[in-house]
Design a protein around this motif. Structure first.
Motif, PDB file in Angstrom:
ATOM      1  N   SER A   1      48.505  34.995  47.542  1.00 20.31           N
ATOM      2  CA  SER A   1      49.890  35.385  47.286  1.00 20.31           C
ATOM      3  C   SER A   1      50.725  35.426  48.566  1.00 20.31           C
ATOM      4  O   SER A   1      51.910  35.748  48.519  1.00 20.31           O
ATOM      5  CB  SER A   1      49.942  36.750  46.596  1.00 20.31           C
TER       6      SER A   1
ATOM      7  N   SER B   1      50.422  41.485  45.376  1.00 20.74           N
ATOM      8  CA  SER B   1      51.513  40.518  45.525  1.00 20.74           C
ATOM      9  C   SER B   1      52.750  41.211  46.061  1.00 20.74           C
ATOM     10  O   SER B   1      53.309  42.087  45.395  1.00 20.74           O
ATOM     11  CB  SER B   1      51.837  39.863  44.180  1.00 20.74           C
TER      12      SER B   1
ATOM     13  N   TRP C   1      55.411  39.486  46.524  1.00 21.69           N
ATOM     14  CA  TRP C   1      56.494  38.847  45.763  1.00 21.69           C
ATOM     15  C   TRP C   1      56.957  39.805  44.661  1.00 21.69           C
ATOM     16  O   TRP C   1      58.165  39.995  44.453  1.00 21.69           O
ATOM     17  CB  TRP C   1      56.020  37.541  45.128  1.00 21.69           C
TER      18      TRP C   1
ATOM     19  N   THR D   1      58.119  32.797  44.457  1.00 21.35           N
ATOM     20  CA  THR D   1      56.856  33.300  43.902  1.00 21.35           C
ATOM     21  C   THR D   1      55.711  32.622  44.643  1.00 21.35           C
ATOM     22  O   THR D   1      55.917  31.662  45.400  1.00 21.35           O
ATOM     23  CB  THR D   1      56.702  33.000  42.396  1.00 21.35           C
ATOM     24  N   GLU D   2      54.509  33.100  44.387  1.00 26.45           N
ATOM     25  CA  GLU D   2      53.350  32.488  45.039  1.00 26.45           C
ATOM     26  C   GLU D   2      53.148  31.039  44.593  1.00 26.45           C
ATOM     27  O   GLU D   2      52.477  30.263  45.280  1.00 26.45           O
ATOM     28  CB  GLU D   2      52.092  33.305  44.769  1.00 26.45           C
TER      29      GLU D   2
END
Length: 351
Positions: free
Chosen positions: A107, A277, A279, A342-343
């Motif tokens: 991530s 994460s 994000w 995002t990842e």
């Protein structure tokens, strides 16, 4: 030597936005050169520093999807997490950490501050030492307080973790030059109220006066008096918004913390109920903090709280290669990352 070309890059500890960037790394991924190219680059690629997760409990990731209940039921001394960790073998601990490492790295988290329960035994070596820049915070048992030199850093559960006498022993033995001290405080409203009733001050104010921590985690129920006191001592605050939402403990006073100028970090907290994460943390916090500062907190500032130099430079090779849409301009890069990244946009992790 490997040349990496990017349309945009966020470079250095001041997070400078550059265009047409060429980074040269050697065969071990160490950065040899960072330069602005003389020709324009149009490849829809951006290079950004890795995220720094300023607070995580990685070892409980094996409980993901099976941990529900109140804060005390989840993480109290007799709670789900501690029952799980207490019966875990060293091999199981290593497998959990490997899983957490991989999820974090995938991530874009390339550094973290990890709270490890179980005293010195809970601080077994990480299974893959060089895969992620990590700072381990151990939780000494009552018997271990007399010799805490074995702990690289100290992470305290809350203000009730030790007796007054044990606190004196801890403070006598801690090495402030080499050991960081972090504590959870004002995560539980009930504990905060009880502490005020019993001692006349909040658990945050007591921590500042007695423990003098480097950072306080959660501060979910901090008021302005607490924040002012933290500002006086330049004590950092680590925000764990998604964790607070999951445990239904409340929403931290994010805007007040930002306005105070306190050093801040972002943590995902317990891996058993929060995906590793940043994000997701950025998307949760974007309505509270403007993009420029939020990106800084998720990278440079979180690392600085832990005494770590961060940012793309010849001294730090931890960075992310991102695919970005054609319409994104350099001035909008951080805002796009906060709002839309995002990842899935990660092309490659360099470390």
């Amino acid at each position: 030597m490997i040349p990496i070309l990017a349309e945009f890059a966020i470079i250095g500890k001041d997070l400078s936005l550059l265009e047409n960037v060429k980074i040269i790394v050697d065969d071990t991924n160490n950065i040899i050169e960072i330069e602005e190219s003389s020709r324009e680059i149009h490849n829809n690629v951006a290079l950004i520093p890795g995220f720094f997760n300023a607070h995580v409990h990685a070892a409980d990731i094996g409980l993901r999807g099976a941990a529900y209940g109140s804060l005390n039921e989840l993480v109290g001394k007799e709670g789900i997490k501690h029952r799980y960790l207490n019966q875990m073998s060293e091999d199981q601990l290593n497998e959990s950490l490997k899983r957490a490492f991989q999820e974090a790295i995938n991530s874009g988290i390339l550094g973290w501050s990890d709270f490890r329960e179980g005293g010195i035994d809970g601080l077994k070596p990480y299974p893959v030492e060089d895969s992620l820049y990590h700072l381990a915070f151990g939780r000494p048992s009552n018997r271990e307080l007399g010799d805490i030199s074995k702990f690289s850093n100290i992470g305290i559960m809350d203000v009730k973790a030790y007796s007054e006498g044990e606190i004196k022993i801890l403070l006598k033995n801690i090495n402030r030059k080499s050991q960081k001290l972090f504590i959870h405080a004002s995560e539980s409203l009930n504990l905060r109220k009880t502490w005020i009733t019993d001692f006349g001050v909040s658990d945050i104010k007591w921590s500042l006066d007695v423990l003098k921590p480097d950072a306080i985690i959660h501060v979910t129920h901090a008021n302005m008096d607490d924040i002012v006191e933290m500002s006086k001592t330049k004590t950092g605050a680590i925000i764990c918004l998604r964790s607070n939402q999951f445990t239904k403990t409340g929403t931290p006073p994010v805007e007040s913390l930002v306005e105070s100028g306190l050093p801040l970090g972002i943590g995902t907290d317990n891996a058993m109920f929060s995906k590793l994460s940043l994000w997701d943390e950025l998307h949760s916090l974007k309505n509270y903090i403007e993009p420029e500062r939020l990106f800084s907190i998720a990278t440079i500032e979180g690392a600085q709280l832990c005494g770590i130099e961060w940012g793309i430079s010849k001294r730090n090779t931890n960075f992310i290669e991102l695919q970005i849409p054609k319409h994104v301009q350099v001035r909008d890069l951080k805002e796009w990352i906060i709002n839309n990244g995002t990842e899935k946009d990660i092309l490659k992790i360099w470390r």
